[in-house]
Design a protein around this motif. Structure first.
Motif, PDB file in Angstrom:
ATOM      1  N   ALA A  61       0.925  -1.136  -0.034  1.00 25.78           N
ATOM      2  CA  ALA A  61       0.064   0.118   0.115  1.00 25.78           C
ATOM      3  C   ALA A  61       0.893   1.249   0.017  1.00 25.78           C
ATOM      4  N   LYS A  62       1.827   1.334   0.652  1.00 23.54           N
ATOM      5  CA  LYS A  62       2.761   2.454   0.826  1.00 23.54           C
ATOM      6  C   LYS A  62       3.657   2.454  -0.606  1.00 23.54           C
ATOM      7  N   LYS A  63       4.034   1.383  -1.156  1.00 27.68           N
ATOM      8  CA  LYS A  63       4.817   1.438  -2.149  1.00 27.68           C
ATOM      9  C   LYS A  63       3.847   2.215  -3.507  1.00 27.68           C
ATOM     10  N   TYR A  64       2.512   1.507  -3.631  1.00 28.10           N
ATOM     11  CA  TYR A  64       1.806   1.797  -4.858  1.00 28.10           C
ATOM     12  C   TYR A  64       0.867   3.202  -4.438  1.00 28.10           C
ATOM     13  N   PHE A  65       0.421   3.388  -3.418  1.00 24.81           N
ATOM     14  CA  PHE A  65      -0.307   4.543  -3.088  1.00 24.81           C
ATOM     15  C   PHE A  65       0.116   5.660  -2.239  1.00 24.81           C
ATOM     16  N   GLN A  66       1.203   5.489  -1.553  1.00 20.88           N
ATOM     17  CA  GLN A  66       1.885   6.501  -0.673  1.00 20.88           C
ATOM     18  C   GLN A  66       0.596   6.680   0.532  1.00 20.88           C
ATOM     19  N   VAL A  67       0.341   5.735   1.230  1.00 20.20           N
ATOM     20  CA  VAL A  67      -0.754   5.921   2.284  1.00 20.20           C
ATOM     21  C   VAL A  67      -0.260   6.542   3.104  1.00 20.20           C
ATOM     22  N   ASP A  68      -1.005   7.260   4.080  1.00 17.48           N
ATOM     23  CA  ASP A  68      -0.664   8.023   5.051  1.00 17.48           C
ATOM     24  C   ASP A  68      -0.737   6.966   6.447  1.00 17.48           C
ATOM     25  N   ASP A  69      -0.252   7.554   7.278  1.00 19.67           N
ATOM     26  CA  ASP A  69       0.066   6.776   8.729  1.00 19.67           C
ATOM     27  C   ASP A  69      -1.303   6.169   9.155  1.00 19.67           C
ATOM     28  N   ALA A  70      -2.490   7.086   9.041  1.00 18.07           N
ATOM     29  CA  ALA A  70      -3.797   6.543   9.457  1.00 18.07           C
ATOM     30  C   ALA A  70      -4.264   5.184   8.681  1.00 18.07           C
ATOM     31  N   VAL A  71      -4.006   5.158   7.509  1.00 21.01           N
ATOM     32  CA  VAL A  71      -4.278   4.153   6.654  1.00 21.01           C
ATOM     33  C   VAL A  71      -3.414   3.000   6.782  1.00 21.01           C
ATOM     34  N   SER A  72      -2.096   3.240   6.856  1.00 19.59           N
ATOM     35  CA  SER A  72      -1.119   2.410   7.397  1.00 19.59           C
ATOM     36  C   SER A  72      -1.572   1.482   8.394  1.00 19.59           C
ATOM     37  N   HIS A  73      -1.922   2.347   9.781  1.00 28.54           N
ATOM     38  CA  HIS A  73      -2.373   1.613  10.766  1.00 28.54           C
ATOM     39  C   HIS A  73      -3.555   0.672  10.625  1.00 28.54           C
ATOM     40  N   VAL A  74      -4.375   1.039  10.011  1.00 27.88           N
ATOM     41  CA  VAL A  74      -5.715   0.236   9.814  1.00 27.88           C
ATOM     42  C   VAL A  74      -5.100  -1.119   9.113  1.00 27.88           C
ATOM     43  N   ILE A  75      -4.220  -1.067   8.091  1.00 30.06           N
ATOM     44  CA  ILE A  75      -3.913  -2.259   7.381  1.00 30.06           C
ATOM     45  C   ILE A  75      -3.002  -3.115   8.428  1.00 30.06           C
ATOM     46  N   TYR A  76      -2.121  -2.403   9.259  1.00 27.42           N
ATOM     47  CA  TYR A  76      -0.995  -3.239   9.612  1.00 27.42           C
ATOM     48  C   TYR A  76      -1.736  -3.764  10.913  1.00 27.42           C
ATOM     49  N   CYS A  77      -2.814  -3.348  11.484  1.00 29.35           N
ATOM     50  CA  CYS A  77      -3.256  -3.793  12.787  1.00 29.35           C
ATOM     51  C   CYS A  77      -4.641  -4.829  12.494  1.00 29.35           C
ATOM     52  N   HIS A  78      -4.981  -4.756  11.341  1.00 29.76           N
ATOM     53  CA  HIS A  78      -6.172  -5.604  11.180  1.00 29.76           C
ATOM     54  C   HIS A  78      -6.421  -7.274  11.709  1.00 29.76           C
ATOM     55  N   MET A  79      -5.137  -7.850  11.943  1.00 28.84           N
ATOM     56  CA  MET A  79      -5.006  -9.324  12.434  1.00 28.84           C
ATOM     57  C   MET A  79      -5.131  -9.372  13.764  1.00 28.84           C
ATOM     58  N   TRP A  80      -5.291  -8.324  14.428  1.00 31.12           N
ATOM     59  CA  TRP A  80      -5.420  -8.423  16.037  1.00 31.12           C
ATOM     60  C   TRP A  80      -6.626  -9.346  16.194  1.00 31.12           C
ATOM     61  N   PRO A  81      -6.793 -10.139  17.039  1.00 30.31           N
ATOM     62  CA  PRO A  81      -5.745 -10.544  18.273  1.00 30.31           C
ATOM     63  C   PRO A  81      -4.479 -11.561  17.939  1.00 30.31           C
ATOM     64  N   ILE A 106      -2.395  -3.752  18.262  1.00 35.90           N
ATOM     65  CA  ILE A 106      -3.396  -3.462  18.892  1.00 35.90           C
ATOM     66  C   ILE A 106      -3.922  -2.310  18.011  1.00 35.90           C
ATOM     67  N   PRO A 107      -5.354  -2.224  17.425  1.00 36.17           N
ATOM     68  CA  PRO A 107      -5.792  -1.287  16.652  1.00 36.17           C
ATOM     69  C   PRO A 107      -6.156  -0.162  17.811  1.00 36.17           C
ATOM     70  N   MET A 108      -5.716   1.373  17.454  1.00 36.05           N
ATOM     71  CA  MET A 108      -5.572   2.222  18.264  1.00 36.05           C
ATOM     72  C   MET A 108      -6.718   3.494  17.678  1.00 36.05           C
ATOM     73  N   THR A 109      -7.276   3.191  16.501  1.00 35.04           N
ATOM     74  CA  THR A 109      -8.115   4.162  15.916  1.00 35.04           C
ATOM     75  C   THR A 109      -9.541   3.607  15.707  1.00 35.04           C
ATOM     76  N   ARG A 110     -10.547   4.245  15.469  1.00 38.82           N
ATOM     77  CA  ARG A 110     -11.676   4.181  15.342  1.00 38.82           C
ATOM     78  C   ARG A 110     -11.996   3.249  14.286  1.00 38.82           C
ATOM     79  N   GLU A 111     -11.065   3.784  13.163  1.00 41.91           N
ATOM     80  CA  GLU A 111     -11.137   3.157  11.812  1.00 41.91           C
ATOM     81  C   GLU A 111     -10.405   1.789  11.844  1.00 41.91           C
ATOM     82  N   ALA A 112      -9.583   1.488  12.716  1.00 43.58           N
ATOM     83  CA  ALA A 112      -8.602   0.530  12.602  1.00 43.58           C
ATOM     84  C   ALA A 112      -9.491  -0.649  13.498  1.00 43.58           C
ATOM     85  N   TRP A 113     -10.497  -0.142  14.371  1.00 41.81           N
ATOM     86  CA  TRP A 113     -11.308  -1.281  15.284  1.00 41.81           C
ATOM     87  C   TRP A 113     -12.377  -1.712  14.193  1.00 41.81           C
TER      88      TRP A 113
END
Length: 149
Positions: A98-118, A124-131
């Motif tokens: 996602a960062k390579k092809y779309f230069q996503v910001d930190d907020a989108v990156s966090h959603v992607i990175y945390c989606h496999m919790w637990p 741990i998802p730390m934003t409303r969108e990530a949860w």
């Protein structure tokens, strides 16, 4: 009946991107492609946000949902064990793509990175969108695995 006009307006350029279209080549669960899975997660995420009036940043929510499994490989193939720990590793790969092809910001990156919790307990998802995406992904995955084979 709920319409997804707003969702498609936000995601139209992303969904038509040739790299995102590659997700249609890979199976996610049963007979569901990774593309269809991500689209289903985006729809459910949007619905959760709207039904519960959560007032998420829709671009972050929907980009994160559509790119959460943007890893671009078939995790079902043996590939000499490279995908054996797919559940633990694919969020990192999807995030890098996602960062390579779309230069996503930190907020989108966090959603992607945390989606496999637990499964990945340190992410741990730390934003409303990530949860929202994390929950929607679990619900959609369960439905696809049990009822869409």
């Amino acid at each position: 009946m709920r319409t997804y006009t707003e969702l498609y307006e936000i995601l139209s350029a992303l969904q038509s991107d040739r790299n995102v279209q590659k997700m249609k080549r890979y199976i996610q669960h049963g007979r569901i492609s990774t593309y269809e899975h991500c689209e289903n997660v985006a729809k459910l995420s949007y619905t959760i946000d709207r039904v519960f009036s959560l007032r998420s940043n829709l671009k972050v929510l929907l980009f994160g949902a559509m790119l959460h499994d943007f890893y671009l490989y078939d995790w079902h193939s043996e590939d000499h064990g490279a995908h054996r720990l797919h559940g633990f590793r694919h969020a990192r790969t999807a995030n890098a793509n996602a960062k390579k092809y779309f230069q996503v910001d930190d907020a989108v990156s966090h959603v992607i990175y945390c989606h496999m919790w637990p499964l990945n307990p340190e992410r741990i998802p730390m934003t409303r969108e990530a949860w929202i995406v994390c929950v929607a992904d679990k619900l959609i995955s369960l439905h696809e695995t049990l009822f869409r084979r």
